[in-house]
Design a protein around this motif. Structure first.
Motif, PDB file in Angstrom:
ATOM      1  N   VAL A 155       2.973  -5.030   1.567  1.00  0.00           N
ATOM      2  CA  VAL A 155       4.397  -4.721   1.714  1.00  0.00           C
ATOM      3  C   VAL A 155       4.688  -4.506   3.189  1.00  0.00           C
ATOM      4  CG1 VAL A 155       6.224  -3.071   1.185  1.00  0.00           C
ATOM      5  CG2 VAL A 155       4.578  -3.693  -0.581  1.00  0.00           C
ATOM      6  N   GLN A 156       5.732  -5.122   3.664  1.00  0.00           N
ATOM      7  CA  GLN A 156       6.191  -4.889   5.029  1.00  0.00           C
ATOM      8  C   GLN A 156       7.440  -4.015   4.977  1.00  0.00           C
ATOM      9  OE1 GLN A 156       5.627  -8.379   4.042  1.00  0.00           O
ATOM     10  NE2 GLN A 156       3.522  -7.845   4.569  1.00  0.00           N
ATOM     11  N   LEU A 157       7.485  -3.026   5.842  1.00  0.00           N
ATOM     12  CA  LEU A 157       8.592  -2.077   5.879  1.00  0.00           C
ATOM     13  C   LEU A 157       9.215  -2.069   7.270  1.00  0.00           C
ATOM     14  CD1 LEU A 157       6.808   0.877   4.045  1.00  0.00           C
ATOM     15  CD2 LEU A 157       8.363  -0.781   3.032  1.00  0.00           C
ATOM     16  N   ILE A 185       8.633   5.367  -2.442  1.00  0.00           N
ATOM     17  CA  ILE A 185       8.893   5.323  -1.006  1.00  0.00           C
ATOM     18  C   ILE A 185       9.031   6.749  -0.479  1.00  0.00           C
ATOM     19  CG2 ILE A 185      10.452   4.564   0.816  1.00  0.00           C
ATOM     20  CD1 ILE A 185       9.009   2.280  -0.597  1.00  0.00           C
ATOM     21  N   GLY A 186       8.348   6.996   0.596  1.00  0.00           N
ATOM     22  CA  GLY A 186       8.439   8.297   1.249  1.00  0.00           C
ATOM     23  C   GLY A 186       8.983   8.159   2.653  1.00  0.00           C
ATOM     24  N   TRP A 187       9.728   9.157   3.060  1.00  0.00           N
ATOM     25  CA  TRP A 187      10.156   9.258   4.454  1.00  0.00           C
ATOM     26  C   TRP A 187       9.396  10.421   5.085  1.00  0.00           C
ATOM     27  CZ3 TRP A 187      13.070   6.083   7.388  1.00  0.00           C
ATOM     28  CH2 TRP A 187      13.931   5.172   6.750  1.00  0.00           C
ATOM     29  N   ALA A 220       5.265   3.241   1.738  1.00  0.00           N
ATOM     30  CA  ALA A 220       5.241   2.803   0.343  1.00  0.00           C
ATOM     31  C   ALA A 220       3.889   3.108  -0.273  1.00  0.00           C
ATOM     32  CB  ALA A 220       5.531   1.304   0.251  1.00  0.00           C
ATOM     33  N   GLY A 221       3.921   3.601  -1.481  1.00  0.00           N
ATOM     34  CA  GLY A 221       2.688   3.896  -2.191  1.00  0.00           C
ATOM     35  C   GLY A 221       2.909   3.870  -3.682  1.00  0.00           C
ATOM     36  N   ALA A 237      -1.405   9.476   0.817  1.00  0.00           N
ATOM     37  CA  ALA A 237      -1.286   8.719  -0.432  1.00  0.00           C
ATOM     38  C   ALA A 237      -0.484   7.436  -0.272  1.00  0.00           C
ATOM     39  CB  ALA A 237      -0.637   9.588  -1.506  1.00  0.00           C
ATOM     40  N   TYR A 238       0.180   7.272   0.848  1.00  0.00           N
ATOM     41  CA  TYR A 238       1.003   6.087   1.052  1.00  0.00           C
ATOM     42  C   TYR A 238       0.197   5.010   1.765  1.00  0.00           C
ATOM     43  CZ  TYR A 238       4.891   8.888  -0.536  1.00  0.00           C
ATOM     44  OH  TYR A 238       5.721   9.677  -1.304  1.00  0.00           O
ATOM     45  N   ARG A 239       0.313   3.802   1.244  1.00  0.00           N
ATOM     46  CA  ARG A 239      -0.542   2.718   1.725  1.00  0.00           C
ATOM     47  C   ARG A 239       0.085   1.937   2.868  1.00  0.00           C
ATOM     48  NH1 ARG A 239      -3.439  -1.732  -2.263  1.00  0.00           N
ATOM     49  NH2 ARG A 239      -4.723  -2.713  -0.654  1.00  0.00           N
ATOM     50  N   TYR A 240       1.381   1.777   2.835  1.00  0.00           N
ATOM     51  CA  TYR A 240       2.053   0.933   3.836  1.00  0.00           C
ATOM     52  C   TYR A 240       3.065   1.768   4.616  1.00  0.00           C
ATOM     53  CZ  TYR A 240       0.182  -2.637   0.741  1.00  0.00           C
ATOM     54  OH  TYR A 240      -0.660  -3.400  -0.033  1.00  0.00           O
TER      55      TYR A 240
END
Length: 122
Positions: A2-4, A34-36, A98-99, A108-111
């Motif tokens: 995933v690209q963010l 999605i996390g900020w 993103a996770g 825990a977030y991968r991207y």
């Protein structure tokens, strides 16, 4: 994969508002939580808000609860962070991530995106 890409940062006076966007592409963006997060100079990265793939029951850090709102538009592969009543202590680089799990834990977030600068002046 995933690209963010974050956008919407800038300079605002205290009490003002900004809306950040996190546009996703690549893998099925809508399957991810999605996390900020944000990181101020000399400080560790900290959790701001998170939202699951359904968009319900978002989570917020105590420092932003009642002022920030996270939402997502899965048709546009975009997550938003509406920030109101901004204060100088909100100054930081803001990152979306993103996770598979909606959690305040950054690990825990991968991207991750590259970040967007938010500066709040007095």
């Amino acid at each position: 994969q995933v690209q963010l890409v974050e956008s919407g940062g800038g300079l605002v006076q205290a009490g003002g508002s900004l809306r950040l966007s996190c546009a996703g592409s690549g893998d099925t963006f809508n399957n991810y939580a999605i996390g900020w997060f944000r990181q101020a100079p000399g400080k560790e990265r900290e959790f701001v808000a998170a939202i699951g793939w359904t968009g319900t029951n978002p989570d917020y850090a105590g420092a932003v609860k009642g002022r920030f709102t996270i939402s997502r538009d899965n048709a546009k592969n975009t997550v938003y962070l509406q920030m109101n009543s901004l204060q100088p202590e909100d100054t930081a680089v803001y990152y979306c991530s993103a996770g598979y799990l909606m959690t305040p834990r950054a690990s825990a977030y991968r991207y991750w995106g590259q970040g967007t600068q938010v500066t709040v002046s007095l």
